[in-house]
Design a protein around this motif. Structure first.
Motif, PDB file in Angstrom:
ATOM      1  N   ALA A 118       6.900 -42.728   9.838  1.00 20.05           N
ATOM      2  CA  ALA A 118       6.313 -41.595  10.008  1.00 20.05           C
ATOM      3  C   ALA A 118       6.251 -40.372  10.392  1.00 20.05           C
ATOM      4  CB  ALA A 118       4.510 -42.260  10.174  1.00 20.05           C
ATOM      5  N   ILE A 119       6.663 -39.155  10.597  1.00 20.35           N
ATOM      6  CA  ILE A 119       6.242 -38.419  12.021  1.00 20.35           C
ATOM      7  C   ILE A 119       5.076 -37.818  11.359  1.00 20.35           C
ATOM      8  CG2 ILE A 119       7.380 -36.243  11.758  1.00 20.35           C
ATOM      9  CD1 ILE A 119       9.942 -36.264  10.208  1.00 20.35           C
ATOM     10  N   LEU A 120       4.150 -38.285  12.316  1.00 19.25           N
ATOM     11  CA  LEU A 120       2.827 -37.475  12.420  1.00 19.25           C
ATOM     12  C   LEU A 120       3.011 -36.428  13.521  1.00 19.25           C
ATOM     13  CD1 LEU A 120      -0.226 -38.662  12.562  1.00 19.25           C
ATOM     14  CD2 LEU A 120       0.317 -39.286  15.010  1.00 19.25           C
ATOM     15  N   LEU A 121       2.407 -35.094  13.017  1.00 19.59           N
ATOM     16  CA  LEU A 121       2.504 -33.856  13.692  1.00 19.59           C
ATOM     17  C   LEU A 121       1.434 -32.872  14.387  1.00 19.59           C
ATOM     18  CD1 LEU A 121       4.425 -33.714  11.177  1.00 19.59           C
ATOM     19  CD2 LEU A 121       4.029 -30.931  11.610  1.00 19.59           C
ATOM     20  N   VAL A 122       1.395 -33.175  15.170  1.00 26.15           N
ATOM     21  CA  VAL A 122       0.253 -32.585  16.735  1.00 26.15           C
ATOM     22  C   VAL A 122       0.430 -31.266  17.157  1.00 26.15           C
ATOM     23  CG1 VAL A 122      -0.902 -32.725  18.725  1.00 26.15           C
ATOM     24  CG2 VAL A 122       0.182 -34.881  17.280  1.00 26.15           C
ATOM     25  N   ASP A 123      -0.530 -30.323  16.598  1.00 28.09           N
ATOM     26  CA  ASP A 123      -0.671 -29.347  17.004  1.00 28.09           C
ATOM     27  C   ASP A 123      -0.720 -29.419  18.847  1.00 28.09           C
ATOM     28  OD1 ASP A 123      -1.415 -26.116  18.108  1.00 28.09           O
ATOM     29  OD2 ASP A 123      -2.095 -26.029  15.898  1.00 28.09           O
ATOM     30  N   ALA A 124       0.395 -28.349  19.011  1.00 30.19           N
ATOM     31  CA  ALA A 124       0.845 -27.994  20.688  1.00 30.19           C
ATOM     32  C   ALA A 124      -0.461 -27.498  21.018  1.00 30.19           C
ATOM     33  CB  ALA A 124       2.379 -27.640  20.527  1.00 30.19           C
ATOM     34  N   ARG A 125      -1.357 -26.688  20.617  1.00 27.08           N
ATOM     35  CA  ARG A 125      -2.778 -25.569  21.471  1.00 27.08           C
ATOM     36  C   ARG A 125      -2.929 -26.744  21.358  1.00 27.08           C
ATOM     37  NH1 ARG A 125      -2.680 -21.401  16.552  1.00 27.08           N
ATOM     38  NH2 ARG A 125      -2.873 -23.243  15.348  1.00 27.08           N
ATOM     39  N   VAL A 149       5.970 -38.905  16.872  1.00 25.73           N
ATOM     40  CA  VAL A 149       4.997 -37.828  17.171  1.00 25.73           C
ATOM     41  C   VAL A 149       5.974 -36.848  17.090  1.00 25.73           C
ATOM     42  CG1 VAL A 149       3.714 -37.113  18.829  1.00 25.73           C
ATOM     43  CG2 VAL A 149       3.530 -39.424  18.210  1.00 25.73           C
ATOM     44  N   ALA A 150       5.599 -35.667  16.201  1.00 26.54           N
ATOM     45  CA  ALA A 150       6.427 -34.350  16.708  1.00 26.54           C
ATOM     46  C   ALA A 150       5.306 -33.269  17.040  1.00 26.54           C
ATOM     47  CB  ALA A 150       6.982 -33.479  15.121  1.00 26.54           C
ATOM     48  N   VAL A 151       5.163 -32.670  18.102  1.00 30.97           N
ATOM     49  CA  VAL A 151       4.260 -31.925  18.299  1.00 30.97           C
ATOM     50  C   VAL A 151       4.616 -30.513  17.663  1.00 30.97           C
ATOM     51  CG1 VAL A 151       3.760 -31.401  21.136  1.00 30.97           C
ATOM     52  CG2 VAL A 151       3.888 -33.068  20.634  1.00 30.97           C
ATOM     53  N   ASN A 152       4.361 -29.784  17.244  1.00 31.64           N
ATOM     54  CA  ASN A 152       4.423 -28.718  16.524  1.00 31.64           C
ATOM     55  C   ASN A 152       3.686 -27.419  16.817  1.00 31.64           C
ATOM     56  OD1 ASN A 152       5.942 -27.213  14.619  1.00 31.64           O
ATOM     57  ND2 ASN A 152       4.347 -27.704  13.184  1.00 31.64           N
ATOM     58  N   LYS A 153       4.563 -26.417  16.569  1.00 31.96           N
ATOM     59  CA  LYS A 153       4.232 -24.961  17.292  1.00 31.96           C
ATOM     60  C   LYS A 153       4.132 -25.232  18.485  1.00 31.96           C
ATOM     61  CE  LYS A 153       0.673 -25.169  13.461  1.00 31.96           C
ATOM     62  NZ  LYS A 153      -0.810 -24.314  13.129  1.00 31.96           N
ATOM     63  N   MET A 154       5.129 -25.170  19.542  1.00 30.06           N
ATOM     64  CA  MET A 154       5.660 -25.230  20.835  1.00 30.06           C
ATOM     65  C   MET A 154       6.138 -23.052  20.915  1.00 30.06           C
ATOM     66  SD  MET A 154       5.323 -27.833  22.323  1.00 30.06           S
ATOM     67  CE  MET A 154       6.039 -27.504  24.052  1.00 30.06           C
ATOM     68  N   ASP A 155       6.580 -23.033  19.832  1.00 29.47           N
ATOM     69  CA  ASP A 155       6.322 -21.434  19.745  1.00 29.47           C
ATOM     70  C   ASP A 155       5.119 -20.731  20.589  1.00 29.47           C
ATOM     71  OD1 ASP A 155       6.081 -22.084  17.293  1.00 29.47           O
ATOM     72  OD2 ASP A 155       5.485 -20.129  16.885  1.00 29.47           O
ATOM     73  N   LEU A 156       3.900 -21.279  19.983  1.00 27.96           N
ATOM     74  CA  LEU A 156       3.253 -20.626  20.606  1.00 27.96           C
ATOM     75  C   LEU A 156       2.065 -21.140  21.507  1.00 27.96           C
ATOM     76  CD1 LEU A 156       0.466 -21.023  17.130  1.00 27.96           C
ATOM     77  CD2 LEU A 156       1.973 -18.986  17.775  1.00 27.96           C
ATOM     78  N   VAL A 157       2.704 -22.021  22.176  1.00 26.91           N
ATOM     79  CA  VAL A 157       2.591 -22.547  23.754  1.00 26.91           C
ATOM     80  C   VAL A 157       3.308 -22.017  24.748  1.00 26.91           C
ATOM     81  CG1 VAL A 157       0.530 -23.998  22.997  1.00 26.91           C
ATOM     82  CG2 VAL A 157       3.556 -24.753  23.463  1.00 26.91           C
ATOM     83  N   ASP A 158       4.419 -21.254  24.050  1.00 24.88           N
ATOM     84  CA  ASP A 158       6.057 -20.672  25.157  1.00 24.88           C
ATOM     85  C   ASP A 158       6.074 -21.391  25.199  1.00 24.88           C
ATOM     86  OD1 ASP A 158       4.054 -17.640  24.897  1.00 24.88           O
ATOM     87  OD2 ASP A 158       3.292 -18.138  26.758  1.00 24.88           O
TER      88      ASP A 158
END
Length: 420
Positions: A118-125, A149-158
């Protein structure tokens, strides 16, 4: 010719994995990125999503590759479980994209029931939220072997490391309370592609493998290959001229060979395997997941729903079982309603005799027993059955340790259960 046809694939087996997490964590976009960057998208598919994206005034929206329902595309959410297939030079993959909304948690149970990872996505924000914990708990309960655990949207936290480290720490505390072990963590940006297939240029501080590298190299052990033999009978082939009665089904665990002694349940009578018939020939041995017809030395009274097992390695046969159930129906459990329990190919009348406790996903604690279960509730229950079933613990055998409950009046599936 599809992209998959052009890829030379060495047979390292198939990895079935699901993406899960809270709504808007980017699950569909992540899958779209995996397909896009591994060149697994057909030209006409790519052209179609380019046209749709342009119509909306967007750049290429990769989530459209998995959000196939009209309602999903209009709302920008996943409702049904979407399955996609792709391959690399190392492995073949089957992806299940599970919906993130709480009301569709039951769909995630379907996806997790056959997944290896399972890939569990977490919004980095936003970090760990209730639905993150709910999906992690369900994956753990359903016996998914590997959790990423894939910490996604790293682009939105620089792309900063402290945001990633905070989520690793928070999830670790939750995992310790829940008994979840061996989770892997990877920072990604599904939008830009960093650390999904290619490493990218923005996460230089992360020295671990990319998401695709984890998927390609994870060890998927076939524990059921060496498990005790289980053969639920699906159909009885009547004897034809010169042929004996055959029992058709799929081997759910273990293996069988001509001459092996087997016991038929529930009768308890034993005999030897006389012949194993495949699709177009006979064979001396059949293994895990093989669909075969078995003929026996003796004529026994065996029908659909019975089970053939090794003579001295039979599962528990009982009219009462303890189980963990996830209530799937929008209609709450009603002790006055009649339910059918479907276990492998066997179907028996059942009632929930007691509810021991309910698992609170938010607090990771057991709550006192209630008189009912509502949609998405997870509870520990005891069931009484009109006839025995032949069940293993779910932790030992997924196929013979799971069941569903069906409302006898509406024929709707109302719960999924795991034998304790």
């Amino acid at each position: 010719m599809s992209a998959m046809d052009k890829i030379e694939v060495r047979d390292h087996g198939v990895l079935r994995f699901l993406t899960a997490g809270s709504v808007d964590d980017g699950k569909s976009t992540l899958i779209g990125r995996l397909l896009y960057d591994t060149k697994a998208i057909l030209a006409d598919q790519l052209a179609a999503i380019e046209r749709t994206s342009q119509r909306r005034g967007q750049t290429l929206d990769l989530s459209l590759l998995t959000d196939g329902l009209t309602a999903e595309r209009e709302q920008g959410i996943t409702i049904d479980v979407a399955y996609r297939y792709f391959a690399t030079a190392l492995r073949k993959f089957i992806i299940a994209d599970a919906p993130g909304h709480e009301q569709y948690t039951r769909n995630m149970v379907t996806a997790a029931s056959t997944a290896h990872l399972a890939i569990l996505l977490v919004d980095a924000r936003h970090g760990i939220v209730t639905q993150t914990r709910r999906h992690a708990t369900l994956a753990h309960l359903l016996g998914v072997e590997h959790l990423v655990v894939a910490v996604n949207k790293m682009d939105l936290v620089d792309y900063v490391q402290p945001a990633f480290d905070r989520i690793v720490r928070d999830f670790g505390e939750f995992a310790d309370r829940s008994g979840i072990s061996a989770a892997q963590f990877v920072p990604v940006s599904a939008l830009t592609g960093d650390m999904v297939v290619d490493r990218g240029e923005n996460l230089h501080w992360y020295q671990g493998p990319t998401l695709l590298q984890i998927l390609e190299t994870v060890d998927v052990t076939q524990t059921l290959v060496d498990a005790p033999f289980r053969f639920p009978v699906q159909y009885v082939a009547r004897p034809a001229a010169g042929e004996r009665r055959g029992y058709m089904g799929r081997i759910e665990s273990g293996s069988i060979a001509v001459g092996d002694r087997v016991t038929a349940l529930p009768s308890g009578h034993s005999t030897r395997v006389r012949e194993i018939r495949g699709f177009d020939d006979t064979q001396s041995v059949a293994g895990l997941s093989a669909s075969v017809t078995l003929t026996l030395d003796d004529e026994l009274d065996i029908g659909r729903g019975d089970m053939l097992v090794r003579e001295y390695a039979a599962p528990q046969s009982s009219n009462a079982i303890d189980a963990t159930v996830c209530w799937l129906s929008a209609t709450a459990f009603d002790p006055r309603r009649k339910y059918l329990l479907r276990h492998t190919t066997r179907e028996v009348r059942a009632r929930i005799d007691r509810i021991d406790h309910r698992w609170n996903v938010s607090t990771q604690r057991r709550e006192p027993a209630l008189e009912t279960l509502a949609m998405n509730d997870i509870g520990s229950v005891g069931l009484k059955l009109a006839q025995p079933v032949f069940a293993d613990r779910y932790a030992d055998n997924r196929a013979t340790g799971s069941f569903i409950l069906i409302d006898e009046l509406s024929n709707n599936t109302v719960a999924a259960g795991l034998v304790a």
